[in-house]
Design a protein around this motif. Sequence first.
Motif, short mmCIF file in Angstrom:
data_model
loop_
_atom_site.label_atom_id
_atom_site.label_comp_id
_atom_site.label_asym_id
_atom_site.label_seq_id
_atom_site.Cartn_x
_atom_site.Cartn_y
_atom_site.Cartn_z
N ASP A 6 35.31 18.05 -21.97
CA ASP A 6 35.24 18.71 -23.27
C ASP A 6 33.85 19.31 -23.51
OD1 ASP A 6 37.83 18.03 -23.74
OD2 ASP A 6 37.37 16.28 -24.98
N LYS A 7 32.80 18.54 -23.16
CA LYS A 7 31.43 19.04 -23.34
C LYS A 7 31.20 20.27 -22.48
CE LYS A 7 29.10 14.75 -24.68
NZ LYS A 7 28.04 13.77 -24.30
N ALA A 8 31.70 20.25 -21.27
CA ALA A 8 31.53 21.40 -20.37
C ALA A 8 32.22 22.63 -20.94
CB ALA A 8 32.07 21.07 -18.98
N THR A 9 33.39 22.42 -21.54
CA THR A 9 34.13 23.54 -22.14
C THR A 9 33.35 24.12 -23.31
OG1 THR A 9 36.25 22.58 -21.49
CG2 THR A 9 36.27 24.24 -23.26
N ARG A 32 30.46 26.19 -22.06
CA ARG A 32 30.88 27.50 -21.55
C ARG A 32 31.20 28.45 -22.68
NH1 ARG A 32 33.70 24.38 -17.69
NH2 ARG A 32 35.64 24.60 -18.88
N VAL A 33 31.85 27.93 -23.72
CA VAL A 33 32.19 28.78 -24.87
C VAL A 33 30.93 29.27 -25.57
CG1 VAL A 33 33.24 28.80 -27.16
CG2 VAL A 33 34.46 27.74 -25.24
N ILE A 34 29.97 28.36 -25.76
CA ILE A 34 28.72 28.73 -26.43
C ILE A 34 28.01 29.84 -25.64
CG2 ILE A 34 26.39 27.93 -26.99
CD1 ILE A 34 27.65 25.24 -27.77
N HIS A 35 27.95 29.68 -24.33
CA HIS A 35 27.26 30.68 -23.52
C HIS A 35 28.00 32.02 -23.52
CE1 HIS A 35 24.02 28.23 -22.08
NE2 HIS A 35 24.84 27.30 -21.62
N CYS A 36 29.32 31.96 -23.51
CA CYS A 36 30.09 33.21 -23.56
C CYS A 36 29.88 33.93 -24.88
CB CYS A 36 31.59 32.91 -23.35
SG CYS A 36 32.04 32.47 -21.67
N VAL A 37 29.89 33.18 -25.97
CA VAL A 37 29.68 33.79 -27.29
C VAL A 37 28.27 34.35 -27.40
CG1 VAL A 37 29.55 33.33 -29.77
CG2 VAL A 37 31.43 32.37 -28.43
N ALA A 38 27.28 33.57 -26.93
CA ALA A 38 25.88 34.04 -26.98
C ALA A 38 25.70 35.31 -26.16
CB ALA A 38 24.94 32.95 -26.49
N LEU A 71 17.63 24.74 -22.22
CA LEU A 71 18.21 25.56 -21.16
C LEU A 71 17.08 26.09 -20.28
CD1 LEU A 71 20.66 27.69 -23.34
CD2 LEU A 71 21.34 25.88 -21.74
N VAL A 72 17.41 26.47 -19.07
CA VAL A 72 16.42 27.12 -18.23
C VAL A 72 16.05 28.45 -18.87
CG1 VAL A 72 17.20 25.99 -16.14
CG2 VAL A 72 18.22 28.17 -16.82
N PRO A 73 14.85 28.98 -18.59
CA PRO A 73 14.37 30.17 -19.28
C PRO A 73 15.34 31.35 -19.28
CG PRO A 73 12.58 29.18 -18.05
CD PRO A 73 13.82 28.41 -17.69
N GLU A 74 16.00 31.61 -18.15
CA GLU A 74 16.89 32.78 -18.09
C GLU A 74 18.01 32.67 -19.12
OE1 GLU A 74 16.02 30.89 -15.56
OE2 GLU A 74 14.67 32.20 -14.43
N LYS A 75 18.60 31.50 -19.25
CA LYS A 75 19.68 31.31 -20.21
C LYS A 75 19.14 31.22 -21.64
CE LYS A 75 22.98 29.15 -17.05
NZ LYS A 75 23.84 27.97 -16.78
N ALA A 76 17.94 30.65 -21.78
CA ALA A 76 17.33 30.56 -23.11
C ALA A 76 17.06 31.95 -23.69
CB ALA A 76 16.04 29.75 -23.03
N SER A 77 16.71 32.90 -22.83
CA SER A 77 16.44 34.27 -23.30
C SER A 77 17.67 34.85 -23.99
CB SER A 77 16.03 35.16 -22.13
OG SER A 77 14.76 34.80 -21.64
N MET A 116 17.90 36.10 -27.90
CA MET A 116 18.35 37.44 -28.26
C MET A 116 19.55 37.38 -29.21
SD MET A 116 17.86 40.65 -28.06
CE MET A 116 16.75 40.89 -26.66
N ALA A 117 20.48 36.46 -28.94
CA ALA A 117 21.65 36.33 -29.82
C ALA A 117 21.22 35.94 -31.23
CB ALA A 117 22.62 35.29 -29.25
#
Length: 250
Positions: free
Chosen positions: A4-7, A10-16, A190-196, A200-201
Amino acid sequence: MIRDKATVCRVIHCVADLIASKSDMFIRWPDQAEQDRTKAAFRDVAGFPCVIGLIDGTHVRVMKPSKEQERRFINRKGFPSINMMAVCDETGKFMSINAVWPGSAHDSFVFKPSALGVHLETQHRGLEDGILLGDSGYACARYLLTPFRTADTDRKAAYNRAHCRTRVIVESTFGRWKRRFGILHGEVRLVPEKASKIIMACAVLHNIAIILGEPEVEGDEVGLDGNVGQQFIGRETGFHTREYIVQQYF
């Protein structure tokens, strides 16, 4: 539970990612009519003329990167961060964002190679195109004016006061932004690339909130760290423009 946490992640990153992809729609440089309105609004703040934006940097804490990258991302306060450069208007709406540079990068170094920095360096014609106001972490340029380090005349002192009263808007904007999105005040784990992408979001959502007139988030003032960087030391080309502003308007 783990699944559930993994899902959720993934949703948070897709929305961001989706929100960040709309940045060109909601974070954009103003057209001429908007620039004229912004100049008038900034002049009403403290009498400073020709201002079309305020520039500053703020550090967003991120998760400690790999050993290969660690040194680049540790800022002068000793924690890993992204040094986000932003330009805002008088309402606090972001007009330009750069959220990819590591925390060790100097504010002026972040600005100079950015798309905005290159555009202003090559296309700026003069005061009719407007100016940015920045602190002493930036080089004084014909399109970006900084305060006098030594205000040895009444006119220079008046210039510095107006500069400070106007530029405080961008510092306040960072505080409002971080109150609205608490993750920016703490740590983006998050690692810097994902944090960026998250940064931005949040910037896109901040502008949408201003456009829609959403109420401010109440709470204690968020400590700002836009002055983590050092003063700029190097070639500066805006002294004549700054002196002209002083003589004509102060």
